[in-house]
Design a protein around this motif. Structure first.
Motif, PDB file in Angstrom:
ATOM      1  N   GLY A  19       0.841  -1.186   0.000  1.00 28.14           N
ATOM      2  CA  GLY A  19       0.000   0.000   0.000  1.00 28.14           C
ATOM      3  C   GLY A  19       0.877   1.237   0.000  1.00 28.14           C
ATOM      4  N   THR A  20       0.299   2.333  -0.481  1.00 35.15           N
ATOM      5  CA  THR A  20       1.030   3.589  -0.545  1.00 35.15           C
ATOM      6  C   THR A  20       0.571   4.479   0.602  1.00 35.15           C
ATOM      7  N   PRO A  21       1.500   5.034   1.379  1.00 36.89           N
ATOM      8  CA  PRO A  21       1.098   5.914   2.474  1.00 36.89           C
ATOM      9  C   PRO A  21       0.504   7.212   1.940  1.00 36.89           C
ATOM     10  N   PRO A  22      -0.363   7.857   2.722  1.00 34.76           N
ATOM     11  CA  PRO A  22      -0.937   9.125   2.266  1.00 34.76           C
ATOM     12  C   PRO A  22       0.174  10.158   2.051  1.00 34.76           C
ATOM     13  N   ARG A  81       5.752   5.831  -2.905  1.00 35.81           N
ATOM     14  CA  ARG A  81       6.324   4.484  -2.922  1.00 35.81           C
ATOM     15  C   ARG A  81       5.439   3.526  -2.129  1.00 35.81           C
ATOM     16  N   ALA A  82       5.224   2.324  -2.656  1.00 35.70           N
ATOM     17  CA  ALA A  82       4.389   1.320  -1.988  1.00 35.70           C
ATOM     18  C   ALA A  82       5.241   0.492  -1.024  1.00 35.70           C
ATOM     19  N   GLN A 131       9.125  -3.519   3.566  1.00 45.95           N
ATOM     20  CA  GLN A 131       9.681  -3.977   2.302  1.00 45.95           C
ATOM     21  C   GLN A 131       9.009  -3.196   1.186  1.00 45.95           C
ATOM     22  N   GLY A 132       9.799  -2.765   0.200  1.00 44.55           N
ATOM     23  CA  GLY A 132       9.249  -2.086  -0.965  1.00 44.55           C
ATOM     24  C   GLY A 132       8.836  -3.081  -2.020  1.00 44.55           C
ATOM     25  N   VAL A 135      14.050  -0.887   2.398  1.00 35.83           N
ATOM     26  CA  VAL A 135      13.517   0.370   2.902  1.00 35.83           C
ATOM     27  C   VAL A 135      14.593   0.980   3.796  1.00 35.83           C
ATOM     28  N   SER A 136      14.724   2.288   3.750  1.00 32.67           N
ATOM     29  CA  SER A 136      15.769   2.938   4.542  1.00 32.67           C
ATOM     30  C   SER A 136      15.528   2.721   6.032  1.00 32.67           C
TER      31      SER A 136
END
Length: 183
Positions: free
Chosen positions: A120-123, A127-128, A150-151, A157-158
């Protein structure tokens, strides 16, 4: 001897052997299938086996004694205590669901404390992400919470993003706890 009487004799003989094998006849400590471990004199074994190998031999003997004591009826028993529960901090649980509410939930197991989400993509983000949350302790503490992000395509993910999500969940959990203490 006729065929029906021979069949009855064979059936009754196999029934007696089956009962003896599962402990029906031999459970009193007598007979071929008594299930009791026979004592073996290992004094000569220790003289032949080097000191480094002796511990593994003892461990093997203990394991084989455990398996020897099992019966066929153990297959039908539960084995584990059904009253054992794993405690999960409810504030961390609710905060995890609140903070990551933009992610679709794929799996939730409150007994082990694992929440698995889909991508899912954050508001406001482009990036999902996908998250797995593990709550390991009933304490409201940072050590009780494990978040794995995880992307798409398995991209990393950083650490700053992961830390920000953990901090957001912990902050929300503390807010919920303070709100509940006022009631």
């Amino acid at each position: 001897m006729s065929l029906p009487s021979l069949a009855r004799l064979t059936l009754s003989g196999s029934l007696v052997l089956a009962l003896a094998a599962c402990g029906g006849i031999g459970s009193g400590g007598s007979g071929l299938f008594s299930g009791k471990a026979r004592s073996v004199d290992h004094s000569q074994t220790e003289a032949v086996v080097p000191k480094s190998k002796q511990r593994s031999t003892v461990a093997t003997r203990e394991i084989s004694d455990e398996t020897r004591q099992r019966k066929i009826w153990d297959l039908f028993g539960g084995g584990a205590d059904p009253n054992t529960t794993v405690e999960v901090n409810r504030y961390l649980w609710q905060a995890s669901l609140d903070v990551l509410n933009f992610l679709p939930i794929e799996s939730v197991d409150p007994f082990t404390g694992v929440i698995v989400t889909g991508y899912g993509t954050p508001p406001g983000g482009g990036r999902a992400y996908r998250a797995t949350i593990y709550i390991s302790d009933p304490a409201l503490d940072a050590r009780s919470l494990r978040v794995s992000l995880q992307g798409r395509g398995g991209a990393a993910v950083s650490p700053q993003t992961q830390r920000a999500v953990e901090d957001a969940i912990l902050t929300r959990a503390r807010e919920i706890r303070v709100r509940d203490s006022r009631l």
